[in-house]
Motif scaffolding. Structure first.
Motif, PDB file in Angstrom:
ATOM      1  N   THR A  29      15.749  -9.578  16.830  1.00 32.04           N
ATOM      2  CA  THR A  29      14.452  -8.946  16.609  1.00 32.04           C
ATOM      3  C   THR A  29      13.845  -9.474  15.318  1.00 32.04           C
ATOM      4  O   THR A  29      14.517 -10.127  14.518  1.00 32.04           O
ATOM      5  N   HIS A  30      12.579  -9.191  15.132  1.00 32.63           N
ATOM      6  CA  HIS A  30      11.917  -9.523  13.871  1.00 32.63           C
ATOM      7  C   HIS A  30      10.907  -8.428  13.562  1.00 32.63           C
ATOM      8  O   HIS A  30      10.532  -7.635  14.425  1.00 32.63           O
ATOM      9  N   GLY A  31      10.498  -8.378  12.336  1.00 34.30           N
ATOM     10  CA  GLY A  31       9.520  -7.375  11.922  1.00 34.30           C
ATOM     11  C   GLY A  31       9.118  -7.592  10.482  1.00 34.30           C
ATOM     12  O   GLY A  31       9.379  -8.643   9.890  1.00 34.30           O
ATOM     13  N   SER A  32       8.501  -6.582   9.916  1.00 31.21           N
ATOM     14  CA  SER A  32       8.091  -6.659   8.515  1.00 31.21           C
ATOM     15  C   SER A  32       8.138  -5.263   7.922  1.00 31.21           C
ATOM     16  O   SER A  32       8.120  -4.264   8.626  1.00 31.21           O
ATOM     17  N   THR A  33       8.205  -5.228   6.610  1.00 32.78           N
ATOM     18  CA  THR A  33       8.210  -3.968   5.889  1.00 32.78           C
ATOM     19  C   THR A  33       7.562  -4.198   4.530  1.00 32.78           C
ATOM     20  O   THR A  33       7.557  -5.312   4.023  1.00 32.78           O
ATOM     21  N   LYS A  66       3.740  -2.585  -3.549  1.00 35.57           N
ATOM     22  CA  LYS A  66       2.328  -2.352  -3.251  1.00 35.57           C
ATOM     23  C   LYS A  66       1.633  -3.686  -2.941  1.00 35.57           C
ATOM     24  O   LYS A  66       1.566  -4.573  -3.772  1.00 35.57           O
ATOM     25  N   GLY A  67       1.181  -3.818  -1.706  1.00 33.55           N
ATOM     26  CA  GLY A  67       0.459  -5.015  -1.291  1.00 33.55           C
ATOM     27  C   GLY A  67       1.324  -6.200  -0.898  1.00 33.55           C
ATOM     28  O   GLY A  67       0.811  -7.244  -0.559  1.00 33.55           O
ATOM     29  N   HIS A  68       2.639  -6.073  -0.944  1.00 33.00           N
ATOM     30  CA  HIS A  68       3.527  -7.176  -0.575  1.00 33.00           C
ATOM     31  C   HIS A  68       4.360  -6.793   0.639  1.00 33.00           C
ATOM     32  O   HIS A  68       5.015  -5.766   0.633  1.00 33.00           O
ATOM     33  N   ASN A  69       4.284  -7.642   1.657  1.00 32.84           N
ATOM     34  CA  ASN A  69       5.085  -7.430   2.858  1.00 32.84           C
ATOM     35  C   ASN A  69       6.257  -8.388   2.889  1.00 32.84           C
ATOM     36  O   ASN A  69       6.174  -9.512   2.382  1.00 32.84           O
ATOM     37  N   PHE A  70       7.341  -7.944   3.471  1.00 35.49           N
ATOM     38  CA  PHE A  70       8.552  -8.726   3.614  1.00 35.49           C
ATOM     39  C   PHE A  70       8.783  -8.919   5.108  1.00 35.49           C
ATOM     40  O   PHE A  70       8.842  -7.949   5.860  1.00 35.49           O
ATOM     41  N   VAL A  71       8.890 -10.169   5.547  1.00 39.55           N
ATOM     42  CA  VAL A  71       9.128 -10.482   6.950  1.00 39.55           C
ATOM     43  C   VAL A  71      10.618 -10.765   7.123  1.00 39.55           C
ATOM     44  O   VAL A  71      11.222 -11.431   6.298  1.00 39.55           O
ATOM     45  N   TYR A  72      11.192 -10.245   8.200  1.00 40.79           N
ATOM     46  CA  TYR A  72      12.623 -10.456   8.437  1.00 40.79           C
ATOM     47  C   TYR A  72      12.872 -10.803   9.905  1.00 40.79           C
ATOM     48  O   TYR A  72      12.052 -10.526  10.777  1.00 40.79           O
ATOM     49  N   ALA A  73      14.015 -11.413  10.127  1.00 42.20           N
ATOM     50  CA  ALA A  73      14.482 -11.712  11.486  1.00 42.20           C
ATOM     51  C   ALA A  73      15.973 -11.435  11.520  1.00 42.20           C
ATOM     52  O   ALA A  73      16.672 -11.632  10.526  1.00 42.20           O
ATOM     53  N   TRP A  74      16.444 -10.975  12.659  1.00 42.31           N
ATOM     54  CA  TRP A  74      17.860 -10.674  12.839  1.00 42.31           C
ATOM     55  C   TRP A  74      18.295 -11.150  14.216  1.00 42.31           C
ATOM     56  O   TRP A  74      17.605 -10.940  15.208  1.00 42.31           O
ATOM     57  N   VAL A  75      19.451 -11.802  14.272  1.00 37.62           N
ATOM     58  CA  VAL A  75      20.046 -12.236  15.532  1.00 37.62           C
ATOM     59  C   VAL A  75      21.509 -11.826  15.504  1.00 37.62           C
ATOM     60  O   VAL A  75      22.206 -12.051  14.512  1.00 37.62           O
ATOM     61  N   THR A 134      14.030 -18.140  19.552  1.00 36.79           N
ATOM     62  CA  THR A 134      13.124 -17.130  20.106  1.00 36.79           C
ATOM     63  C   THR A 134      12.565 -16.232  19.014  1.00 36.79           C
ATOM     64  O   THR A 134      11.352 -16.020  18.921  1.00 36.79           O
ATOM     65  N   VAL A 135      13.443 -15.712  18.173  1.00 32.51           N
ATOM     66  CA  VAL A 135      13.026 -14.786  17.113  1.00 32.51           C
ATOM     67  C   VAL A 135      12.217 -15.508  16.039  1.00 32.51           C
ATOM     68  O   VAL A 135      11.235 -14.973  15.530  1.00 32.51           O
ATOM     69  N   LEU A 136      12.594 -16.730  15.704  1.00 31.17           N
ATOM     70  CA  LEU A 136      11.862 -17.490  14.696  1.00 31.17           C
ATOM     71  C   LEU A 136      10.433 -17.770  15.153  1.00 31.17           C
ATOM     72  O   LEU A 136       9.483 -17.626  14.371  1.00 31.17           O
ATOM     73  N   ALA A 137      10.253 -18.140  16.408  1.00 31.89           N
ATOM     74  CA  ALA A 137       8.906 -18.368  16.931  1.00 31.89           C
ATOM     75  C   ALA A 137       8.077 -17.094  16.846  1.00 31.89           C
ATOM     76  O   ALA A 137       6.905 -17.124  16.442  1.00 31.89           O
ATOM     77  N   GLY A 138       8.663 -15.961  17.210  1.00 32.31           N
ATOM     78  CA  GLY A 138       7.947 -14.688  17.108  1.00 32.31           C
ATOM     79  C   GLY A 138       7.633 -14.318  15.672  1.00 32.31           C
ATOM     80  O   GLY A 138       6.545 -13.803  15.376  1.00 32.31           O
ATOM     81  N   THR A 139       8.550 -14.588  14.757  1.00 33.20           N
ATOM     82  CA  THR A 139       8.337 -14.276  13.349  1.00 33.20           C
ATOM     83  C   THR A 139       7.193 -15.101  12.771  1.00 33.20           C
ATOM     84  O   THR A 139       6.371 -14.596  12.013  1.00 33.20           O
ATOM     85  N   VAL A 140       7.126 -16.367  13.130  1.00 31.48           N
ATOM     86  CA  VAL A 140       6.086 -17.256  12.604  1.00 31.48           C
ATOM     87  C   VAL A 140       4.725 -16.943  13.223  1.00 31.48           C
ATOM     88  O   VAL A 140       3.712 -16.897  12.520  1.00 31.48           O
ATOM     89  N   MET A 141       4.677 -16.698  14.535  1.00 27.42           N
ATOM     90  CA  MET A 141       3.397 -16.521  15.214  1.00 27.42           C
ATOM     91  C   MET A 141       2.887 -15.088  15.193  1.00 27.42           C
ATOM     92  O   MET A 141       1.707 -14.855  15.415  1.00 27.42           O
TER      93      MET A 141
END
Length: 150
Positions: A6-10, A14-23, A68-75
């Motif tokens: 999966t991938h997502g962000s958190t 304040k004002g900074h998002n962190f993108v992550y991916a997990w396999v 799969t997850v990397l493509a989703g994380t980037v796009m």
């Protein structure tokens, strides 16, 4: 766990998002889903599994899931990028082409692939030092088709 990755962000500040991916580990987590086509599925057609390109079903399955997850994380890093369908159940660039690796793929058949005559491994991409990989197809919005490497 109930998914291969999966991938997502958190928000971290304040004002900074962190993108992550997990396999996850493809062999211990639903191998017939996460390591297919190197493992025969519990349900569906009973065709023989492919020989893993690098000799490790778990790692070769994880490579498919990482792609799969990397493509989703980037796009679609913040759930507002490229996807099809409803935002609650998006089909991203590779998830729209699930289990398609070569031309002519259909449920239970990954498609026409390259096969190493010496080792009998199936692959569609070649990396450094002759390493072979099986990478998933990606959705092409210009042609409305899943594009494969072979």
């Amino acid at each position: 766990m109930n998914r291969c990755g999966t991938h997502g962000s958190t928000k971290v500040n304040k004002g900074h998002n962190f993108v992550y991916a997990w396999v996850g580990n493809s062999v211990t987590q639903c191998p017939d889903q996460c390591a297919w086509p190197f493992v025969q599925p519990v349900y569906g057609p009973k065709v023989p599994p492919l020989v893993a390109p690098n000799g490790d079903i778990g790692v070769d399955g994880m490579i498919i899931n990482i792609a799969t997850v990397l493509a989703g994380t980037v796009m679609n890093p913040f759930d507002g990028g490229y996807f099809q369908g409803p935002a609650t159940a998006p089909l991203e660039a590779v998830t729209a082409c699930t289990r398609i690796f070569g031309s002519g793929a259909y449920p239970g058949y990954p498609g026409s692939l390259l096969v190493d005559k010496r080792t009998n491994v199936s692959y569609n991409a070649q990396g450094m030092k002759g390493r072979k990989y099986l990478l998933p197809a990606m959705w092409d919005p210009h042609t409305s088709t899943c594009k494969t490497l072979v």
